[in-house]
Design a protein around this motif. Structure first.
Motif, PDB file in Angstrom:
ATOM      1  N   ASN A 142      45.055  39.064   9.780  1.00 44.97           N
ATOM      2  CA  ASN A 142      43.623  38.923   9.993  1.00 44.97           C
ATOM      3  C   ASN A 142      43.281  38.346  11.361  1.00 44.97           C
ATOM      4  O   ASN A 142      42.213  37.786  11.566  1.00 44.97           O
ATOM      5  CB  ASN A 142      43.011  38.040   8.895  1.00 44.97           C
ATOM      6  N   SER A 143      44.205  38.456  12.322  1.00 48.54           N
ATOM      7  CA  SER A 143      43.912  37.944  13.660  1.00 48.54           C
ATOM      8  C   SER A 143      44.759  38.671  14.699  1.00 48.54           C
ATOM      9  O   SER A 143      45.738  39.341  14.358  1.00 48.54           O
ATOM     10  CB  SER A 143      44.192  36.436  13.743  1.00 48.54           C
ATOM     11  N   TYR A 144      44.346  38.516  15.933  1.00 56.19           N
ATOM     12  CA  TYR A 144      45.074  39.111  17.051  1.00 56.19           C
ATOM     13  C   TYR A 144      44.961  38.156  18.224  1.00 56.19           C
ATOM     14  O   TYR A 144      43.891  37.587  18.492  1.00 56.19           O
ATOM     15  CB  TYR A 144      44.478  40.472  17.413  1.00 56.19           C
ATOM     16  N   MET A 145      46.068  37.943  18.940  1.00 56.38           N
ATOM     17  CA  MET A 145      46.066  37.087  20.127  1.00 56.38           C
ATOM     18  C   MET A 145      46.790  37.804  21.259  1.00 56.38           C
ATOM     19  O   MET A 145      47.854  38.386  21.057  1.00 56.38           O
ATOM     20  CB  MET A 145      46.769  35.750  19.843  1.00 56.38           C
ATOM     21  N   ARG A 146      46.186  37.754  22.421  1.00 58.18           N
ATOM     22  CA  ARG A 146      46.820  38.299  23.612  1.00 58.18           C
ATOM     23  C   ARG A 146      46.615  37.321  24.760  1.00 58.18           C
ATOM     24  O   ARG A 146      45.508  36.822  24.959  1.00 58.18           O
ATOM     25  CB  ARG A 146      46.220  39.662  23.971  1.00 58.18           C
ATOM     26  N   GLN A 147      47.672  37.051  25.497  1.00 55.58           N
ATOM     27  CA  GLN A 147      47.554  36.175  26.654  1.00 55.58           C
ATOM     28  C   GLN A 147      47.014  36.956  27.852  1.00 55.58           C
ATOM     29  O   GLN A 147      47.218  38.157  27.983  1.00 55.58           O
ATOM     30  CB  GLN A 147      48.905  35.549  26.995  1.00 55.58           C
ATOM     31  N   HIS A 148      46.330  36.214  28.702  1.00 59.05           N
ATOM     32  CA  HIS A 148      45.716  36.813  29.893  1.00 59.05           C
ATOM     33  C   HIS A 148      45.874  35.839  31.043  1.00 59.05           C
ATOM     34  O   HIS A 148      45.613  34.633  30.885  1.00 59.05           O
ATOM     35  CB  HIS A 148      44.238  37.088  29.636  1.00 59.05           C
ATOM     36  N   GLN A 149      46.312  36.335  32.184  1.00 60.50           N
ATOM     37  CA  GLN A 149      46.357  35.486  33.373  1.00 60.50           C
ATOM     38  C   GLN A 149      45.176  35.805  34.274  1.00 60.50           C
ATOM     39  O   GLN A 149      44.968  36.952  34.681  1.00 60.50           O
ATOM     40  CB  GLN A 149      47.654  35.659  34.160  1.00 60.50           C
ATOM     41  N   LEU A 150      44.382  34.785  34.532  1.00 57.94           N
ATOM     42  CA  LEU A 150      43.217  34.952  35.397  1.00 57.94           C
ATOM     43  C   LEU A 150      43.668  35.059  36.849  1.00 57.94           C
ATOM     44  O   LEU A 150      44.520  34.292  37.312  1.00 57.94           O
ATOM     45  CB  LEU A 150      42.284  33.759  35.240  1.00 57.94           C
ATOM     46  N   ILE A 151      43.103  36.010  37.565  1.00 59.64           N
ATOM     47  CA  ILE A 151      43.381  36.175  38.985  1.00 59.64           C
ATOM     48  C   ILE A 151      42.117  35.864  39.781  1.00 59.64           C
ATOM     49  O   ILE A 151      41.044  35.653  39.208  1.00 59.64           O
ATOM     50  CB  ILE A 151      43.889  37.596  39.293  1.00 59.64           C
ATOM     51  N   PHE A 152      42.241  35.818  41.089  1.00 59.96           N
ATOM     52  CA  PHE A 152      41.088  35.473  41.926  1.00 59.96           C
ATOM     53  C   PHE A 152      39.904  36.403  41.682  1.00 59.96           C
ATOM     54  O   PHE A 152      38.748  35.975  41.713  1.00 59.96           O
ATOM     55  CB  PHE A 152      41.490  35.509  43.405  1.00 59.96           C
ATOM     56  N   ALA A 153      40.175  37.683  41.433  1.00 61.74           N
ATOM     57  CA  ALA A 153      39.096  38.654  41.233  1.00 61.74           C
ATOM     58  C   ALA A 153      38.311  38.390  39.956  1.00 61.74           C
ATOM     59  O   ALA A 153      37.200  38.903  39.796  1.00 61.74           O
ATOM     60  CB  ALA A 153      39.669  40.070  41.206  1.00 61.74           C
ATOM     61  N   ASP A 154      38.868  37.611  39.032  1.00 66.37           N
ATOM     62  CA  ASP A 154      38.182  37.266  37.784  1.00 66.37           C
ATOM     63  C   ASP A 154      37.235  36.085  37.958  1.00 66.37           C
ATOM     64  O   ASP A 154      36.499  35.763  37.016  1.00 66.37           O
ATOM     65  CB  ASP A 154      39.201  36.870  36.703  1.00 66.37           C
ATOM     66  N   GLN A 186      45.348  30.678  35.899  1.00 66.31           N
ATOM     67  CA  GLN A 186      45.669  30.064  34.607  1.00 66.31           C
ATOM     68  C   GLN A 186      46.015  31.152  33.589  1.00 66.31           C
ATOM     69  O   GLN A 186      45.400  32.222  33.562  1.00 66.31           O
ATOM     70  CB  GLN A 186      44.458  29.271  34.116  1.00 66.31           C
ATOM     71  N   VAL A 187      47.004  30.893  32.746  1.00 67.43           N
ATOM     72  CA  VAL A 187      47.331  31.766  31.623  1.00 67.43           C
ATOM     73  C   VAL A 187      46.645  31.217  30.383  1.00 67.43           C
ATOM     74  O   VAL A 187      46.821  30.038  30.043  1.00 67.43           O
ATOM     75  CB  VAL A 187      48.853  31.864  31.408  1.00 67.43           C
ATOM     76  N   VAL A 188      45.846  32.048  29.723  1.00 69.86           N
ATOM     77  CA  VAL A 188      45.095  31.602  28.551  1.00 69.86           C
ATOM     78  C   VAL A 188      45.433  32.483  27.357  1.00 69.86           C
ATOM     79  O   VAL A 188      45.836  33.650  27.512  1.00 69.86           O
ATOM     80  CB  VAL A 188      43.578  31.630  28.808  1.00 69.86           C
ATOM     81  N   ASP A 189      45.293  31.929  26.164  1.00 72.24           N
ATOM     82  CA  ASP A 189      45.430  32.682  24.919  1.00 72.24           C
ATOM     83  C   ASP A 189      44.043  33.116  24.475  1.00 72.24           C
ATOM     84  O   ASP A 189      43.140  32.282  24.317  1.00 72.24           O
ATOM     85  CB  ASP A 189      46.051  31.824  23.819  1.00 72.24           C
ATOM     86  N   ILE A 218      39.212  31.141  23.330  1.00 73.84           N
ATOM     87  CA  ILE A 218      40.076  31.180  24.512  1.00 73.84           C
ATOM     88  C   ILE A 218      40.606  29.768  24.698  1.00 73.84           C
ATOM     89  O   ILE A 218      39.829  28.815  24.813  1.00 73.84           O
ATOM     90  CB  ILE A 218      39.302  31.648  25.757  1.00 73.84           C
ATOM     91  N   THR A 219      41.923  29.618  24.698  1.00 80.06           N
ATOM     92  CA  THR A 219      42.548  28.302  24.722  1.00 80.06           C
ATOM     93  C   THR A 219      43.643  28.240  25.778  1.00 80.06           C
ATOM     94  O   THR A 219      44.129  29.264  26.260  1.00 80.06           O
ATOM     95  CB  THR A 219      43.154  27.963  23.354  1.00 80.06           C
ATOM     96  N   ASP A 220      44.019  26.999  26.121  1.00 81.26           N
ATOM     97  CA  ASP A 220      45.207  26.766  26.942  1.00 81.26           C
ATOM     98  C   ASP A 220      46.040  25.683  26.257  1.00 81.26           C
ATOM     99  O   ASP A 220      45.778  25.326  25.097  1.00 81.26           O
ATOM    100  CB  ASP A 220      44.830  26.384  28.379  1.00 81.26           C
ATOM    101  N   GLY A 221      47.018  25.146  26.936  1.00 83.79           N
ATOM    102  CA  GLY A 221      47.892  24.148  26.337  1.00 83.79           C
ATOM    103  C   GLY A 221      47.197  22.862  25.953  1.00 83.79           C
ATOM    104  O   GLY A 221      47.715  22.085  25.142  1.00 83.79           O
TER     105      GLY A 221
END
Length: 247
Positions: free
Chosen positions: A11-23, A81-84, A103-106
């Protein structure tokens, strides 16, 4: 650097994303448009991971259109930053199918989001009741989400200022041939008063009313309401989007 993770559960899905300068904006903070785009993207990725791709949903004549989003920024995500990014379906309310996100981090929670979606027959363009959706049973989020409720945004009749016009160009479009939902965050920030462009909102709300397509010109109007700012984008057939920034 470790590989970015992707986790699919019942019942859930998680994908990590790394923010870049363009974001991010000039202060290396994730732009509101980035947060909107991440929400839309992870919703699609959830269904893709379950084998319910856009093509398969189109064949079934059961596709989703984003109707409303409400988000709360607890701490601003930063460049590099890498976020979940986690998402859950959250049942049905009226004509809307609901989905929530964190959206979370450590260190914990960064952004929480609620969204409303409508079910549409892509051939006839008719809106359908959520109960007619047959591709899967809709889930319910098992945890409280610290995000504001979505809302209908209405511009006041007085005190509205003309902000200018924005022509829809090729780079605004997504695979559906209309302005990508996340791009409206940049539309809003590009036309905010200069003193507000510098600020990070505590909350942000947006309604998607009519699709905007290539070559159309949106007339943008807005007004201050205390510390909030309301904005509306008017196309040839009426309101395309309405947004509320809470500072």
């Amino acid at each position: 650097m470790s590989d970015l993770k992707e986790i699919l559960q019942e019942n859930s899905y998680m994908r990590q994303h790394q923010l870049i300068f363009a974001d991010c904006d000039r202060y290396q903070r994730a732009r509101v448009s980035t947060l909107l785009s991440m929400a839309a993207a992870v919703a699609g990725a959830d269904y893709d991971a379950r084998g319910l791709t856009y093509e398969k949903l189109y064949e079934r004549r059961e596709v989703f259109l984003l109707s409303r989003i409400a988000l709360r920024i607890h701490r601003d995500p930063k460049a590099l930053q890498v976020v979940d990014v986690s998402t859950w379906e959250d049942g049905v309310k009226g004509a809307h199918m609901q989905r929530v996100y964190e959206i979370t981090d450590g260190e914990g929670l960064l952004v929480s989001i609620r969204s409303d979606w409508i079910l549409v027959d892509p051939v006839t363009r008719h809106i359908m009741r959520p109960g007619t959706f047959t591709a899967k049973k809709l889930g319910i989020c098992p945890k409280p989400i610290d995000a504001p409720a979505t809302r209908k945004i209405l511009m006041p009749r007085e005190g509205v200022e003309e902000l200018g016009t924005r022509k829809v160009v090729w780079s605004d479009l997504d695979g559906n041939g209309h302005v990508y939902s996340g791009n409206y965050g940049d539309f809003v920030w590009d036309y905010l008063p200069a003193d507000l462009q510098e600020k990070l909102p505590r909350e942000f709300f947006i309604n998607y009313s009519k699709e905007a397509t290539l070559g159309q010109e949106l007339r943008l109007v807005g007004c201050r309401q205390g510390s909030d700012y309301l904005m509306e984008g008017l196309g040839p057939e009426g309101v395309c989007f309405s947004a509320q920034c809470v500072f």
